[in-house]
Design an enzyme around this catalytic site. Structure first.
Site, PDB file in Angstrom:
ATOM      1  N   THR A  31      91.329 -17.649  27.079  1.00  0.00           N
ATOM      2  CA  THR A  31      91.552 -17.243  25.672  1.00  0.00           C
ATOM      3  C   THR A  31      90.924 -18.258  24.716  1.00  0.00           C
ATOM      4  O   THR A  31      90.438 -17.890  23.648  1.00  0.00           O
ATOM      5  CB  THR A  31      93.062 -17.083  25.348  1.00  0.00           C
ATOM      6  OG1 THR A  31      93.733 -18.296  25.674  1.00  0.00           O
ATOM      7  CG2 THR A  31      93.684 -15.922  26.098  1.00  0.00           C
ATOM      8  N   HIS A 126      89.472 -10.783  41.702  1.00  0.00           N
ATOM      9  CA  HIS A 126      89.299  -9.487  41.047  1.00  0.00           C
ATOM     10  C   HIS A 126      87.833  -9.187  40.747  1.00  0.00           C
ATOM     11  O   HIS A 126      87.525  -8.395  39.859  1.00  0.00           O
ATOM     12  CB  HIS A 126      90.146  -9.426  39.770  1.00  0.00           C
ATOM     13  CG  HIS A 126      91.628  -9.464  40.042  1.00  0.00           C
ATOM     14  ND1 HIS A 126      92.567  -9.715  39.083  1.00  0.00           N
ATOM     15  CD2 HIS A 126      92.316  -9.278  41.195  1.00  0.00           C
ATOM     16  CE1 HIS A 126      93.789  -9.685  39.632  1.00  0.00           C
ATOM     17  NE2 HIS A 126      93.653  -9.431  40.911  1.00  0.00           N
ATOM     18  N   CYS A 134      77.122  -0.164  43.351  1.00  0.00           N
ATOM     19  CA  CYS A 134      77.111   1.281  43.564  1.00  0.00           C
ATOM     20  C   CYS A 134      78.303   1.639  44.451  1.00  0.00           C
ATOM     21  O   CYS A 134      78.490   1.038  45.508  1.00  0.00           O
ATOM     22  CB  CYS A 134      75.804   1.698  44.238  1.00  0.00           C
ATOM     23  SG  CYS A 134      75.862   3.416  44.772  1.00  0.00           S
ATOM     24  N   ASN A 225     101.287 -22.980  31.225  1.00  0.00           N
ATOM     25  CA  ASN A 225     101.232 -21.696  30.508  1.00  0.00           C
ATOM     26  C   ASN A 225     101.872 -21.848  29.131  1.00  0.00           C
ATOM     27  O   ASN A 225     102.774 -22.645  28.949  1.00  0.00           O
ATOM     28  CB  ASN A 225     101.986 -20.611  31.309  1.00  0.00           C
ATOM     29  CG  ASN A 225     101.432 -19.230  31.064  1.00  0.00           C
ATOM     30  OD1 ASN A 225     100.253 -18.991  31.309  1.00  0.00           O
ATOM     31  ND2 ASN A 225     102.245 -18.313  30.573  1.00  0.00           N
TER      32      ASN A 225
HETATM   33  P1  NAD Z   1      97.919 -12.033  31.536  1.00  0.00           P
HETATM   34  O1  NAD Z   1      97.278 -11.534  30.290  1.00  0.00           O
HETATM   35  O2  NAD Z   1      98.929 -11.177  32.188  1.00  0.00           O
HETATM   36  O3  NAD Z   1      98.665 -13.432  31.213  1.00  0.00           O
HETATM   37  C1  NAD Z   1      98.037 -14.481  30.546  1.00  0.00           C
HETATM   38  C2  NAD Z   1      99.069 -15.596  30.363  1.00  0.00           C
HETATM   39  O4  NAD Z   1      98.394 -16.716  29.836  1.00  0.00           O
HETATM   40  C3  NAD Z   1     100.192 -15.243  29.391  1.00  0.00           C
HETATM   41  O5  NAD Z   1     101.438 -15.603  29.951  1.00  0.00           O
HETATM   42  C4  NAD Z   1      99.874 -16.087  28.141  1.00  0.00           C
HETATM   43  O6  NAD Z   1     101.027 -16.540  27.475  1.00  0.00           O
HETATM   44  C5  NAD Z   1      99.119 -17.249  28.738  1.00  0.00           C
HETATM   45  N1  NAD Z   1      98.118 -17.846  27.860  1.00  0.00           N
HETATM   46  C6  NAD Z   1      97.251 -17.239  27.010  1.00  0.00           C
HETATM   47  N2  NAD Z   1      96.420 -18.122  26.463  1.00  0.00           N
HETATM   48  C7  NAD Z   1      96.789 -19.349  26.925  1.00  0.00           C
HETATM   49  C8  NAD Z   1      96.321 -20.666  26.702  1.00  0.00           C
HETATM   50  N3  NAD Z   1      95.296 -20.926  25.888  1.00  0.00           N
HETATM   51  N4  NAD Z   1      96.923 -21.690  27.360  1.00  0.00           N
HETATM   52  C9  NAD Z   1      97.993 -21.469  28.187  1.00  0.00           C
HETATM   53  N5  NAD Z   1      98.483 -20.226  28.425  1.00  0.00           N
HETATM   54  C10 NAD Z   1      97.874 -19.180  27.815  1.00  0.00           C
HETATM   55  O7  NAD Z   1      96.765 -12.433  32.541  1.00  0.00           O
HETATM   56  P2  NAD Z   1      96.763 -12.609  34.127  1.00  0.00           P
HETATM   57  O8  NAD Z   1      98.046 -13.180  34.612  1.00  0.00           O
HETATM   58  O9  NAD Z   1      95.463 -13.254  34.473  1.00  0.00           O
HETATM   59  O10 NAD Z   1      96.727 -11.140  34.763  1.00  0.00           O
HETATM   60  C11 NAD Z   1      96.099 -10.044  34.223  1.00  0.00           C
HETATM   61  C12 NAD Z   1      94.742  -9.607  34.725  1.00  0.00           C
HETATM   62  O11 NAD Z   1      93.906  -9.885  33.653  1.00  0.00           O
HETATM   63  C13 NAD Z   1      94.031 -10.264  35.837  1.00  0.00           C
HETATM   64  O12 NAD Z   1      93.984  -9.372  36.884  1.00  0.00           O
HETATM   65  C14 NAD Z   1      92.569 -10.445  35.319  1.00  0.00           C
HETATM   66  O13 NAD Z   1      91.669  -9.845  36.208  1.00  0.00           O
HETATM   67  C15 NAD Z   1      92.543  -9.738  34.028  1.00  0.00           C
HETATM   68  N6  NAD Z   1      91.821 -10.258  32.864  1.00  0.00           N
HETATM   69  C16 NAD Z   1      90.833 -11.192  32.995  1.00  0.00           C
HETATM   70  C17 NAD Z   1      90.189 -11.680  31.862  1.00  0.00           C
HETATM   71  C18 NAD Z   1      89.085 -12.690  32.040  1.00  0.00           C
HETATM   72  O14 NAD Z   1      88.353 -12.615  33.014  1.00  0.00           O
HETATM   73  N7  NAD Z   1      88.982 -13.658  31.136  1.00  0.00           N
HETATM   74  C19 NAD Z   1      90.572 -11.256  30.591  1.00  0.00           C
HETATM   75  C20 NAD Z   1      91.600 -10.290  30.474  1.00  0.00           C
HETATM   76  C21 NAD Z   1      92.225  -9.809  31.624  1.00  0.00           C
END
Ligand code: NAD
Length: 263
Positions: A31, A126, A134, A225
């Protein structure tokens, strides 16, 4: 020292003397690179319907594939231009310091590799959005040339070799997990000494089972987190804060401990 400072210090002390550290990363790690996660406010699920990204939806019809590619194209534009943040860079530095066993990532953005981690150290559970495959013959393509086709009006691209539907090389909801990566991640989790979860809500399975595998096999579990996770009570150390600040703080201390030890 604040409670946060004590936690950073303790994490660094553990990491500095061990070389089997596994990092498990989620969308929260990226993020700070401008890529929204799924579940935070303003995240992907606030703007899109998860059903649009399901595998069943993708294979259902040419029309649903066009919709999928439209949404995937919007998200890819952010990923394509994103740069690794200080947390990615700290993890890459842990590899150079000889402390990192591997990164198990749920992320599809390729930022661990862009930060400098070597390919052999990164298990992409993932898949990756930087490639396309393909669904019929598994031919693999780089993503950018396929996006060029879309920009020229091809709304759901097909394989040059067999005509099958092309899909980003990511694991969608309802699609099976990659066997080799799952097996490798299980082995590394059960053999590591420290398992650090960074930026994952730990609600997406089977990926979220790896911290438990590590803990059950004797590893110390650290969770970094912004908010609470269902595994906080199980962890040996929980750091509530931003991934970039926490990982930079830990890295700085690890480096100092290693230097002090050598001199
Ligand atoms: P999630 O969105 O479920 O959880 C993200 C967690 O990170 C949340 O609990 C949030 O509070 C915390 N968070 C957000 N920014 C933060 C920061 N700067 N510092 C500390 N904590 C922070 O994501 P997840 O658990 O990875 O699972 C969801 C799915 O999302 C995965 O399967 C993944 O493939 C996919 N995904 C990937 C991306 C990417 O590649 N960047 C982006 C979106 C979703």
């Amino acid at each position: 020292m604040s409670e946060y400072g004590v936690a950073i210090q303790r994490a660094a002390e553990w990491i500095a003397v061990r070389d089997k550290v596994v990092v498990f990363s989620g969308a929260g790690l990226s993020t700070e690179s401008g890529i929204p996660d799924f579940r935070s406010p303003g995240g992907v699920w606030d703007r899109y319907d998860p059903e649009d990204f399901s595998f069943q939806n993708f294979v259902a019809s040419e029309r649903s594939r066009e919709r999928y590619w439209q949404l995937a194209t919007e998200m890819y534009e952010t990923i394509r231009t994103a740069k690794p943040n200080s947390a990615h860079l700290a993890i890459a530095e842990l590899e150079r310091l000889g402390r990192l066993d591997c990164v198990i990532t749920q992320n599809i953005d390729g930022l661990h590799l862009k930060a400098g981690n070597s390919e052999g150290k990164v298990i992409q559970l993932h898949g990756t959005s930087l490639y396309v495959t393909c669904l019929e013959c598994n031919k693999r393509y780089e993503r950018d040339p396929i996006q060029d086709r879309i920009a020229r009006g091809d709304r759901a691209p097909h394989c040059d070799a067999c005509g099958g539907p092309l899909k980003p090389a990511t694991v969608s909801f309802g699609q099976s997990m990659p066997f080799d990566e799952m097996q490798e991640a299980g082995l590394r989790s059960s053999a590591c000494e420290i398992f650090i979860v960074i930026g994952s809500s730990l609600v997406v399975y089977p990926a979220a089972s790896f911290p438990l595998i590590a803990k059950q096999n004797g590893a110390r579990l650290i969770i970094i987190n912004r908010e609470e996770t269902p595994f906080d009570a199980t962890a040996d150390l929980v750091i509530h804060g931003e991934a970039g600040e926490a990982m930079s703080g830990i890295l700085q201390k690890v480096k100092k401990m290693i230097t002090d030890h050598i001199s």
